[in-house]
Design a protein around this motif. Structure first.
Motif, PDB file in Angstrom:
ATOM      1  N   TYR A 189       0.846  -1.204   0.000  1.00 41.78           N
ATOM      2  CA  TYR A 189       0.000   0.000   0.000  1.00 41.78           C
ATOM      3  C   TYR A 189       0.881   1.254   0.000  1.00 41.78           C
ATOM      4  O   TYR A 189       0.592   2.229  -0.672  1.00 41.78           O
TER       5      TYR A 189
ATOM      6  N   GLN B 275      -7.308  -3.613  -7.058  1.00 39.07           N
ATOM      7  CA  GLN B 275      -8.319  -2.761  -6.427  1.00 39.07           C
ATOM      8  C   GLN B 275      -8.867  -3.432  -5.169  1.00 39.07           C
ATOM      9  O   GLN B 275      -9.051  -2.792  -4.139  1.00 39.07           O
TER      10      GLN B 275
ATOM     11  N   ARG C 223      -6.401  -2.941  -2.408  1.00 39.10           N
ATOM     12  CA  ARG C 223      -6.466  -1.581  -1.857  1.00 39.10           C
ATOM     13  C   ARG C 223      -7.680  -1.433  -0.931  1.00 39.10           C
ATOM     14  O   ARG C 223      -7.586  -0.830   0.130  1.00 39.10           O
ATOM     15  N   GLU C 224      -8.793  -1.991  -1.350  1.00 40.62           N
ATOM     16  CA  GLU C 224     -10.000  -1.941  -0.519  1.00 40.62           C
ATOM     17  C   GLU C 224      -9.781  -2.715   0.782  1.00 40.62           C
ATOM     18  O   GLU C 224     -10.239  -2.287   1.844  1.00 40.62           O
TER      19      GLU C 224
ATOM     20  N   CYS D  84      -6.936  -3.052   2.317  1.00 39.57           N
ATOM     21  CA  CYS D  84      -6.088  -2.207   3.164  1.00 39.57           C
ATOM     22  C   CYS D  84      -6.922  -1.161   3.893  1.00 39.57           C
ATOM     23  O   CYS D  84      -6.692  -0.898   5.078  1.00 39.57           O
ATOM     24  N   GLU D  85      -7.869  -0.571   3.202  1.00 42.63           N
ATOM     25  CA  GLU D  85      -8.745   0.422   3.839  1.00 42.63           C
ATOM     26  C   GLU D  85      -9.555  -0.219   4.953  1.00 42.63           C
ATOM     27  O   GLU D  85      -9.722   0.363   6.029  1.00 42.63           O
ATOM     28  N   GLU D  86     -10.054  -1.414   4.706  1.00 47.25           N
ATOM     29  CA  GLU D  86     -10.806  -2.143   5.738  1.00 47.25           C
ATOM     30  C   GLU D  86      -9.892  -2.492   6.913  1.00 47.25           C
ATOM     31  O   GLU D  86     -10.271  -2.363   8.072  1.00 47.25           O
TER      32      GLU D  86
ATOM     33  N   LYS E  68      -7.264  -0.899   7.924  1.00 42.97           N
ATOM     34  CA  LYS E  68      -6.977   0.315   8.703  1.00 42.97           C
ATOM     35  C   LYS E  68      -8.054   0.517   9.764  1.00 42.97           C
ATOM     36  O   LYS E  68      -7.750   0.821  10.917  1.00 42.97           O
ATOM     37  N   LYS E  69      -9.307   0.339   9.367  1.00 45.41           N
ATOM     38  CA  LYS E  69     -10.420   0.491  10.311  1.00 45.41           C
ATOM     39  C   LYS E  69     -10.362  -0.582  11.398  1.00 45.41           C
ATOM     40  O   LYS E  69     -10.544  -0.292  12.584  1.00 45.41           O
TER      41      LYS E  69
END
Length: 146
Positions: free
Chosen positions: A45, A97, A100-101, A103-105, A107-108
């Protein structure tokens, strides 16, 4: 130090590691991830397009282990591998993609886990705890070098 004493600092430390690992495993299982995959995902990321060797070096993992991890992650659609444009012997790794999604999840999820771990700590307590852990790591590093 009395290692038979269940109330000892060492036993408390091990207990925290164990319950943290168990809880993280439950979370990752829900996301269809294995425990070693989040650090790899976050590395890509931040630095998409690394070679397998560069990933292994950054994560301090054997290249053969990285190969197995990447194969599993490629099958899951999280990463893709492409030949380096300048050196065909080198395979570069990129997040998809979906990766990346994820990674966003993650992070939360990691922020939530962090809050569960340290939610009732004051800022001072967090800072002291961090310094104590760093001191502990330094002690172990010094012992390894002897």
């Amino acid at each position: 130090m009395d290692f038979c004493n269940i109330e000892g600092v060492y036993q408390s430390f091990i207990k925290v590691i164990k319950v943290h690992h168990q809880y993280l495993h439950i979370i990752l299982e829900k996301l269809d991830l294995y425990p070693g995959q989040p650090p790899l995902l976050f590395t890509l990321y931040k630095n998409d397009g690394l070679s397998q060797r560069e990933i292994a070096d950054k994560l301090h993992i054997k290249p053969a282990t990285i190969t197995v991890m990447l194969t599993r992650m490629e099958k899951a659609g999280l990463i893709t591998r492409r030949q380096d444009e300048e050196d065909q012997r080198i395979s570069r790794v990129y997040l998809t993609q979906k990766g990346r999604e994820m990674c966003e999840e993650l992070k939360k999820v990691m922020a939530d886990l962090n809050e569960k771990c340290f939610g009732n700590f004051t800022e001072d307590e967090r800072e002291i705890f961090k310094k104590l852990l760093e001191k502990m790591a330094e002690n172990i590093e010094k012992a390894k070098d002897k």
